[in-house]
Design an enzyme around this catalytic site. Structure first.
Site, mmCIF file in Angstrom:
data_model
loop_
_atom_site.group_PDB
_atom_site.id
_atom_site.type_symbol
_atom_site.label_atom_id
_atom_site.label_comp_id
_atom_site.label_asym_id
_atom_site.label_seq_id
_atom_site.Cartn_x
_atom_site.Cartn_y
_atom_site.Cartn_z
ATOM 1 N N SER A 119 0.821 -1.208 0.000
ATOM 2 C CA SER A 119 0.000 0.000 0.000
ATOM 3 C C SER A 119 0.854 1.258 0.000
ATOM 4 O O SER A 119 0.364 2.329 -0.374
ATOM 5 C CB SER A 119 -0.869 0.032 1.265
ATOM 6 O OG SER A 119 -1.681 -1.104 1.337
ATOM 7 N N HIS A 140 -1.182 -2.708 -7.296
ATOM 8 C CA HIS A 140 -1.870 -2.418 -6.037
ATOM 9 C C HIS A 140 -3.380 -2.482 -6.224
ATOM 10 O O HIS A 140 -3.992 -1.576 -6.798
ATOM 11 C CB HIS A 140 -1.435 -1.027 -5.541
ATOM 12 C CG HIS A 140 -2.020 -0.646 -4.222
ATOM 13 N ND1 HIS A 140 -2.332 0.650 -3.897
ATOM 14 C CD2 HIS A 140 -2.357 -1.402 -3.135
ATOM 15 C CE1 HIS A 140 -2.829 0.673 -2.675
ATOM 16 N NE2 HIS A 140 -2.858 -0.551 -2.196
ATOM 17 N N GLU A 152 -3.656 0.405 -8.980
ATOM 18 C CA GLU A 152 -2.534 1.315 -9.200
ATOM 19 C C GLU A 152 -1.336 0.478 -9.668
ATOM 20 O O GLU A 152 -0.918 -0.451 -8.962
ATOM 21 C CB GLU A 152 -2.171 2.062 -7.908
ATOM 22 C CG GLU A 152 -3.197 3.111 -7.515
ATOM 23 C CD GLU A 152 -2.863 3.827 -6.199
ATOM 24 O OE1 GLU A 152 -3.229 5.001 -6.070
ATOM 25 O OE2 GLU A 152 -2.234 3.214 -5.301
ATOM 26 N N ASN A 190 -3.826 6.135 -1.233
ATOM 27 C CA ASN A 190 -3.558 6.120 0.206
ATOM 28 C C ASN A 190 -2.888 7.410 0.681
ATOM 29 O O ASN A 190 -3.035 7.784 1.849
ATOM 30 C CB ASN A 190 -2.733 4.889 0.593
ATOM 31 C CG ASN A 190 -3.600 3.627 0.539
ATOM 32 O OD1 ASN A 190 -4.816 3.713 0.696
ATOM 33 N ND2 ASN A 190 -2.992 2.490 0.295
HETATM 34 N N1 LIG Z 1 -6.260 -4.407 3.721
HETATM 35 C C1 LIG Z 1 -6.370 -3.581 2.719
HETATM 36 O O1 LIG Z 1 -7.359 -2.843 2.600
HETATM 37 C C2 LIG Z 1 -5.292 -3.527 1.660
HETATM 38 C C3 LIG Z 1 -5.597 -2.958 0.409
HETATM 39 C C4 LIG Z 1 -4.607 -2.948 -0.590
HETATM 40 C C5 LIG Z 1 -3.340 -3.452 -0.317
HETATM 41 N N2 LIG Z 1 -3.087 -3.987 0.913
HETATM 42 C C6 LIG Z 1 -1.743 -4.545 1.134
HETATM 43 O O2 LIG Z 1 -1.820 -5.952 0.948
HETATM 44 C C7 LIG Z 1 -0.841 -6.603 1.788
HETATM 45 C C8 LIG Z 1 -1.544 -7.632 2.664
HETATM 46 O O3 LIG Z 1 -2.548 -6.977 3.416
HETATM 47 P P1 LIG Z 1 -3.846 -7.762 3.961
HETATM 48 O O4 LIG Z 1 -4.860 -6.725 4.258
HETATM 49 O O5 LIG Z 1 -4.183 -8.904 3.074
HETATM 50 O O6 LIG Z 1 -3.266 -8.293 5.354
HETATM 51 P P2 LIG Z 1 -3.721 -9.551 6.234
HETATM 52 O O7 LIG Z 1 -3.337 -9.225 7.631
HETATM 53 O O8 LIG Z 1 -5.126 -9.928 5.947
HETATM 54 O O9 LIG Z 1 -2.786 -10.729 5.656
HETATM 55 C C9 LIG Z 1 -1.387 -10.677 5.805
HETATM 56 C C10 LIG Z 1 -0.768 -11.959 5.276
HETATM 57 O O10 LIG Z 1 0.643 -11.880 5.501
HETATM 58 C C11 LIG Z 1 1.078 -13.094 6.103
HETATM 59 N N3 LIG Z 1 2.254 -12.832 6.911
HETATM 60 C C12 LIG Z 1 2.327 -12.214 8.105
HETATM 61 N N4 LIG Z 1 3.595 -12.162 8.533
HETATM 62 C C13 LIG Z 1 4.344 -12.779 7.585
HETATM 63 C C14 LIG Z 1 5.724 -13.079 7.457
HETATM 64 N N5 LIG Z 1 6.592 -12.725 8.407
HETATM 65 N N6 LIG Z 1 6.131 -13.732 6.323
HETATM 66 C C15 LIG Z 1 5.259 -14.086 5.350
HETATM 67 N N7 LIG Z 1 3.927 -13.837 5.435
HETATM 68 C C16 LIG Z 1 3.493 -13.203 6.531
HETATM 69 C C17 LIG Z 1 -0.110 -13.553 6.951
HETATM 70 O O11 LIG Z 1 -0.007 -14.935 7.237
HETATM 71 C C18 LIG Z 1 -1.260 -13.231 5.982
HETATM 72 O O12 LIG Z 1 -1.378 -14.258 5.004
HETATM 73 C C19 LIG Z 1 -0.133 -5.500 2.571
HETATM 74 O O13 LIG Z 1 1.035 -5.136 1.881
HETATM 75 C C20 LIG Z 1 -1.166 -4.362 2.528
HETATM 76 O O14 LIG Z 1 -0.592 -3.093 2.667
HETATM 77 C C21 LIG Z 1 -4.027 -4.048 1.905
#
Ligand SMILES: NC(=O)c1ccc[n+]([C@@H]2O[C@H](COP(=O)([O-])OP(=O)(O)OC[C@H]3O[C@@H](n4cnc5c(N)ncnc54)[C@H](O)[C@@H]3O)[C@@H](O)[C@H]2O)c1
Length: 285
Positions: A119, A140, A152, A190
């Site tokens: 993000s 993204h 994005e 963001n």
């Molecule tokens: N939540 C949102 O609205 C959103 C939107 C767009 C992008 N993102 C981005 O997407 C990515 C994931 O976000 P999310 O919302 O799916 O988070 P989430 O908390 O739902 O999932 C995170 C994932 O990362 C894994 N993880 C945690 N620690 C780890 C490690 N040390 N090594 C490998 N894997 C690990 C977890 O097991 C899980 O599968 C982030 O970079 C976030 O910024 C999030």
């Protein structure tokens, strides 16, 4: 290059959504998670989402079965060796992502494009952790990935034009509307959204209004589909703090310094919808 097979790394909110979007648009998808249980949870999550679409009449059972058949899961990164594109969607933590991209570079075929769904984090750093920075960019997606049309495409100074063109083609093949953005913390959405969300928490901390009233005000007064607290819960409060930290680190603007209440809630495990408790309470599914 045309992308037909996609590896997704990470089985959280976004990894699950991206896997569904990619498979629903005809790509072969392999999802890598660290545990067998969470990898399997991706297939369960996608099936649940497709079943909701069947209930609404926007999918058939046959389509659901075809989409699910295109998704396989693994706990081994090496099983992603031959895909055309990897989309990393693990925790928003630069150290974790740098290690993962180094490993991805070691296991993936030379032709594989490595993309991050970060993000806010610097995509150039992620590219430089690999031996193929020309083939690393940001793709993204927005949450929920199945519903939001924007993607994005983040263009670090190291990425080749071919990589960016392939990322655009992939996003369009997924039925999305991609826009190209520079590699700056928060990109476009963001960088604009999070100072607003953080300001809402500060209003709450100052006792200006109740969270329900702040949410109702932004829905009724600005026509937003949901208020800031409902949106923070949807994004995840841990992810939100990580995004604000990265924005503050790069821009040093006071409105990006995470409101203290956000950190306290994360410390308490109140992460939003995904933990069942955030600013609001949610039934665990
Ligand atoms: N939540 C949102 O609205 C959103 C939107 C767009 C992008 N993102 C981005 O997407 C990515 C994931 O976000 P999310 O919302 O799916 O988070 P989430 O908390 O739902 O999932 C995170 C994932 O990362 C894994 N993880 C945690 N620690 C780890 C490690 N040390 N090594 C490998 N894997 C690990 C977890 O097991 C899980 O599968 C982030 O970079 C976030 O910024 C999030």
């Amino acid at each position: 290059m045309s992308i037909t097979s996609v590896g997704v790394v990470g089985s959280g909110i976004m990894g699950t959504g991206i896997a569904e979007v990619a498979a629903a648009s005809g790509h072969q998808v392999i999802v890598r998670s660290r545990s067998g249980a969470s990898a399997e949870a991706v297939r369960v999550g996608v099936a649940r989402s497709l079943n909701r679409q069947i209930e609404r009449g926007s999918r058939t059972e046959a389509e659901r079965d075809e989409i699910l058949a295109r998704i396989s899961v693994t706990t081994e990164l090496k099983d992603l060796a031959d895909v055309d594109l990897v989309i990393e969607s693990v925790v928003e933590d630069l150290t974790v992502k740098l290690e993962l991209f180094e490993e991805l570079h070691a296991v993936c075929s030379e032709h594989t494009i490595l993309a991050t769904n970060t993000s806010t984090l610097p995509v150039v750093d992620i590219g430089m952790a690999t031996g193929r920075p020309g083939k690393v960019c940001g793709i993204h997606f927005f949450n929920p990935a199945t519903a939001m049309s924007l993607v994005e495409i983040v263009h670090p100074i190291t990425a080749s034009d071919e990589t960016i063109a392939a990322a655009f083609e992939f996003a369009r093949a997924c039925g999305k509307e991609p826009v190209e953005v520079e590699d700056r913390a928060g990109f476009v959405v963001n960088a604009l959204l999070f100072p607003y969300l953080n300001s809402a928490v500060r209003l709450l901390e100052r006792g200006v209004a109740a969270k329900e009233d702040i949410d109702a005000a932004m829905v009724g007064g600005c026509g937003f589909p949901m208020g800031p607290f409902a949106l923070l819960d949807l994004v995840g409060l841990d992810t939100s703090v990580a995004i604000l930290d990265a924005l503050y680190e790069e821009h040093r603007e006071p409105q990006c310094a995470p409101a203290p209440l956000l950190r306290r809630m994360v410390a308490a495990g109140h992460l939003g919808r995904k933990s069942g408790q955030g600013f609001y309470e949610y039934k665990r599914r």
